[in-house]
Design a protein around this motif. Structure first.
Motif, PDB file in Angstrom:
ATOM      1  N   PRO A  14       0.666  -1.164  -0.065  1.00  0.00           N
ATOM      2  CA  PRO A  14      -0.099   0.072  -0.059  1.00  0.00           C
ATOM      3  C   PRO A  14       0.852   1.276  -0.049  1.00  0.00           C
ATOM      4  N   GLY A  15       0.287   2.491  -0.907  1.00  0.00           N
ATOM      5  CA  GLY A  15       1.367   3.430  -1.044  1.00  0.00           C
ATOM      6  C   GLY A  15       2.366   3.269  -1.875  1.00  0.00           C
ATOM      7  N   GLY A  16       2.651   2.115  -2.458  1.00  0.00           N
ATOM      8  CA  GLY A  16       3.730   2.041  -3.458  1.00  0.00           C
ATOM      9  C   GLY A  16       3.388   2.325  -4.934  1.00  0.00           C
ATOM     10  N   SER A  17       4.124   2.025  -5.779  1.00  0.00           N
ATOM     11  CA  SER A  17       3.863   2.153  -7.239  1.00  0.00           C
ATOM     12  C   SER A  17       4.177   1.013  -8.164  1.00  0.00           C
ATOM     13  N   LEU A  18       3.375   1.008  -9.083  1.00  0.00           N
ATOM     14  CA  LEU A  18       3.643  -0.166 -10.074  1.00  0.00           C
ATOM     15  C   LEU A  18       3.200   0.389 -11.595  1.00  0.00           C
ATOM     16  N   ARG A  19       4.015  -0.085 -12.575  1.00  0.00           N
ATOM     17  CA  ARG A  19       3.615   0.360 -13.898  1.00  0.00           C
ATOM     18  C   ARG A  19       3.128  -0.904 -14.682  1.00  0.00           C
ATOM     19  N   LEU A  20       1.885  -0.686 -15.303  1.00  0.00           N
ATOM     20  CA  LEU A  20       1.604  -1.693 -16.243  1.00  0.00           C
ATOM     21  C   LEU A  20       1.738  -1.357 -17.574  1.00  0.00           C
ATOM     22  N   SER A  21       1.890  -2.664 -18.583  1.00  0.00           N
ATOM     23  CA  SER A  21       2.440  -2.188 -20.034  1.00  0.00           C
ATOM     24  C   SER A  21       1.274  -3.144 -20.942  1.00  0.00           C
ATOM     25  N   CYS A  22       1.007  -2.558 -21.999  1.00  0.00           N
ATOM     26  CA  CYS A  22       0.091  -3.357 -22.906  1.00  0.00           C
ATOM     27  C   CYS A  22       0.921  -3.072 -24.270  1.00  0.00           C
TER      28      CYS A  22
END
Length: 119
Positions: A14-22
């Motif tokens: 929680p509070g973190g970051s993530l990057r999704l790719s398509c």
């Protein structure tokens, strides 16, 4: 014909970051991110009109998520910041025509989804 392949899902605090790719094959004029959590209906998260460079976000993610596209790689991204437990869901990439590029519009092409777990 358009093919979409999502990646970048996983577990994040929680509070973190993530990057999704398509990664997309074929020409895409309108692209979007959706998500679906267990027991809930599919929810539109963010949408981008490639032609008009217009972006729209769901109120629940506005200010925290950012949708963008690398045109050279034909890849759509969803930068997720300050994530919450309620962001846990399977995230789907979708593509459709440029006209009527809204979160409630019908999308002809869908990826298989990538799981995001915030815990």
């Amino acid at each position: 014909h358009v093919q979409l392949v999502e990646s970048g899902g996983g577990s994040v605090q929680p509070g973190g970051s993530l990057r999704l790719s398509c990664a997309a094959s074929g020409y895409t004029d309108c692209m979007a991110w959706f998500r679906q959590a267990p027991g809930y209906e599919r929810e539109g998260v963010a949408i981008m009109s490639i032609l008009g460079s217009r972006t729209t976000y769901a109120d629940s993610v506005k200010g925290r998520f950012t949708i963008s596209k690398d045109n050279a790689k034909n890849t759509l991204y969803l930068q997720m910041n300050a994530v919450k437990s309620e962001d846990t869901a399977v995230y789907y990439c979708a593509a459709g025509p440029a006209i009527g590029c809204w979160l409630d519009s019908p999308f002809a092409y869908w990826g298989q989804g990538t799981q995001v777990t915030v815990s």
